[in-house]
Design a protein around this motif. Sequence first.
Motif, PDB file in Angstrom:
ATOM      1  N   TYR A  12     101.315  49.696  10.883  1.00  0.00           N
ATOM      2  CA  TYR A  12     102.128  49.954   9.657  1.00  0.00           C
ATOM      3  C   TYR A  12     101.289  49.076   8.592  1.00  0.00           C
ATOM      4  CZ  TYR A  12     106.039  52.448  11.455  1.00  0.00           C
ATOM      5  OH  TYR A  12     106.801  53.530  12.153  1.00  0.00           O
ATOM      6  N   ALA A  13     100.660  47.945   8.839  1.00  0.00           N
ATOM      7  CA  ALA A  13      99.881  47.408   7.845  1.00  0.00           C
ATOM      8  C   ALA A  13      98.829  48.257   7.134  1.00  0.00           C
ATOM      9  CB  ALA A  13      99.204  46.112   8.393  1.00  0.00           C
ATOM     10  N   THR A  14      98.060  48.789   8.313  1.00  0.00           N
ATOM     11  CA  THR A  14      97.094  49.802   7.838  1.00  0.00           C
ATOM     12  C   THR A  14      97.593  51.129   6.953  1.00  0.00           C
ATOM     13  OG1 THR A  14      95.939  49.409   9.863  1.00  0.00           O
ATOM     14  CG2 THR A  14      95.214  51.241   8.651  1.00  0.00           C
ATOM     15  N   GLY A  15      98.906  51.389   7.489  1.00  0.00           N
ATOM     16  CA  GLY A  15      99.311  53.006   6.843  1.00  0.00           C
ATOM     17  C   GLY A  15     100.093  52.132   5.286  1.00  0.00           C
ATOM     18  N   THR A  16     100.381  51.126   5.462  1.00  0.00           N
ATOM     19  CA  THR A  16     101.070  50.668   3.940  1.00  0.00           C
ATOM     20  C   THR A  16      99.963  50.207   2.960  1.00  0.00           C
ATOM     21  OG1 THR A  16     102.704  49.675   5.221  1.00  0.00           O
ATOM     22  CG2 THR A  16     102.430  48.849   3.077  1.00  0.00           C
ATOM     23  N   VAL A  19      96.052  58.038   7.936  1.00  0.00           N
ATOM     24  CA  VAL A  19      95.769  58.840   9.213  1.00  0.00           C
ATOM     25  C   VAL A  19      95.402  57.738  10.275  1.00  0.00           C
ATOM     26  CG1 VAL A  19      94.151  60.583  10.113  1.00  0.00           C
ATOM     27  CG2 VAL A  19      95.132  61.089   7.915  1.00  0.00           C
ATOM     28  N   LYS A  20      94.592  56.693   9.812  1.00  0.00           N
ATOM     29  CA  LYS A  20      94.207  55.993  10.902  1.00  0.00           C
ATOM     30  C   LYS A  20      95.305  55.006  11.441  1.00  0.00           C
ATOM     31  CE  LYS A  20      89.117  55.882   9.799  1.00  0.00           C
ATOM     32  NZ  LYS A  20      88.992  56.644  10.958  1.00  0.00           N
ATOM     33  N   GLY A  21      96.211  54.555  10.430  1.00  0.00           N
ATOM     34  CA  GLY A  21      97.315  53.995  10.701  1.00  0.00           C
ATOM     35  C   GLY A  21      98.218  54.689  11.716  1.00  0.00           C
ATOM     36  N   ASN A  22      98.249  55.669  11.363  1.00  0.00           N
ATOM     37  CA  ASN A  22      99.186  56.736  12.307  1.00  0.00           C
ATOM     38  C   ASN A  22     100.700  56.132  12.313  1.00  0.00           C
ATOM     39  OD1 ASN A  22     100.030  59.038  13.946  1.00  0.00           O
ATOM     40  ND2 ASN A  22      99.421  57.842  15.919  1.00  0.00           N
ATOM     41  N   ALA A  23     101.311  55.612  11.077  1.00  0.00           N
ATOM     42  CA  ALA A  23     102.692  55.097  11.193  1.00  0.00           C
ATOM     43  C   ALA A  23     103.254  55.611  10.243  1.00  0.00           C
ATOM     44  CB  ALA A  23     102.561  53.322  10.989  1.00  0.00           C
ATOM     45  N   ASP A  45      87.157  53.310   8.114  1.00  0.00           N
ATOM     46  CA  ASP A  45      86.820  52.751   9.467  1.00  0.00           C
ATOM     47  C   ASP A  45      85.988  51.422   9.176  1.00  0.00           C
ATOM     48  OD1 ASP A  45      86.614  53.446  12.258  1.00  0.00           O
ATOM     49  OD2 ASP A  45      84.541  53.398  11.871  1.00  0.00           O
ATOM     50  N   TRP A  46      85.071  51.610   8.225  1.00  0.00           N
ATOM     51  CA  TRP A  46      84.454  50.220   7.878  1.00  0.00           C
ATOM     52  C   TRP A  46      85.425  49.014   7.551  1.00  0.00           C
ATOM     53  CZ3 TRP A  46      83.511  47.626   3.319  1.00  0.00           C
ATOM     54  CH2 TRP A  46      82.620  46.786   3.098  1.00  0.00           C
ATOM     55  N   MET A  47      86.420  49.640   6.713  1.00  0.00           N
ATOM     56  CA  MET A  47      87.164  48.333   5.891  1.00  0.00           C
ATOM     57  C   MET A  47      88.015  47.858   7.175  1.00  0.00           C
ATOM     58  SD  MET A  47      88.406  50.639   2.500  1.00  0.00           S
ATOM     59  CE  MET A  47      89.615  49.497   2.287  1.00  0.00           C
ATOM     60  N   ILE A  48      88.467  48.394   8.053  1.00  0.00           N
ATOM     61  CA  ILE A  48      89.378  47.922   8.938  1.00  0.00           C
ATOM     62  C   ILE A  48      88.664  47.044  10.021  1.00  0.00           C
ATOM     63  CG2 ILE A  48      91.111  48.567  10.949  1.00  0.00           C
ATOM     64  CD1 ILE A  48      91.499  51.279   9.465  1.00  0.00           C
ATOM     65  N   PRO A  49      89.119  45.950  10.143  1.00  0.00           N
ATOM     66  CA  PRO A  49      88.519  44.761  10.983  1.00  0.00           C
ATOM     67  C   PRO A  49      88.555  45.361  12.469  1.00  0.00           C
ATOM     68  CG  PRO A  49      90.111  43.714   9.411  1.00  0.00           C
ATOM     69  CD  PRO A  49      90.042  45.108   9.427  1.00  0.00           C
ATOM     70  N   GLU A  50      87.557  44.647  13.023  1.00  0.00           N
ATOM     71  CA  GLU A  50      87.755  45.207  14.639  1.00  0.00           C
ATOM     72  C   GLU A  50      88.839  44.583  15.393  1.00  0.00           C
ATOM     73  OE1 GLU A  50      85.413  47.009  16.296  1.00  0.00           O
ATOM     74  OE2 GLU A  50      84.381  47.544  14.384  1.00  0.00           O
ATOM     75  N   SER A  51      89.061  43.397  14.646  1.00  0.00           N
ATOM     76  CA  SER A  51      90.406  42.879  15.437  1.00  0.00           C
ATOM     77  C   SER A  51      91.660  43.725  15.230  1.00  0.00           C
ATOM     78  CB  SER A  51      90.776  41.566  14.822  1.00  0.00           C
ATOM     79  OG  SER A  51      90.731  41.505  13.481  1.00  0.00           O
TER      80      SER A  51
END
Length: 247
Positions: free
Chosen positions: A26-30, A154-158, A236-242
Amino acid sequence: MRAVLLTIKIKNFMNSLNIKSSFARYATGTFGLILVAIGVALSIKSDLGTAPISCPPYVVSLAGHFQIGAFTIGTVGQYTMLMHLIFIVLQILLLRSRFKLEHLMQIPAAIVFGLLTDASIWAFSWISAGTYAMQLLLMALSIVITALGISLEVKGNAWMLAGEMTDAAIADFMGIKFRNAKIGFDIFLVVAAAAIAWFCFGNVLGNGEENVIREGTVMSALLTGLCMKFTDKAADWMIPESVKKYL
């Protein structure tokens, strides 16, 4: 006894993973929704037209406010919420028993997106495109930022926005490809916005001072999907591995 304790520990661990996964999604999607809302605001400031999905709420907002019970609706974001709720009703009519309970998550998504849209328009109210070159720059930024926002969604899928879900419902109902359903529905939205503008202002492009439909509308419709080929990698690059491990 040890087996019971182990089972409890496993359940607690899985619950913690679910919480972290939900938060990450939800953080990614938001963040994606925020970028899409900024894209809408920049397209409005460009005065070269907005994306097809934003044309109807924008043109109706120019026509003025109206009252629904105790609520006054008049901003682009508020009309966007209302339009998305209408889209959800259309999905229910098309899908019937195949409309799933989880699809009702489109309702909070519509509210969040509407609020973010109004906030973005307010935040960028100081921008003025004095030249055509500046208008083109704002529209180009709008397209790229919107594409990046969609990639993150799309990556957040929320969050599930009603526009894309309606395209999918039309494709399913008519037995056609999603892309063709989207093109057809986008054309319908632009035509509907033009009809509203003509009825309210006698001008199919807008109210005579602000343009809802122009070359930027075509640019947005054609180039946003193309940009996503690049913004998917950027997201994909922006989202931290954690965070990625919980998506």
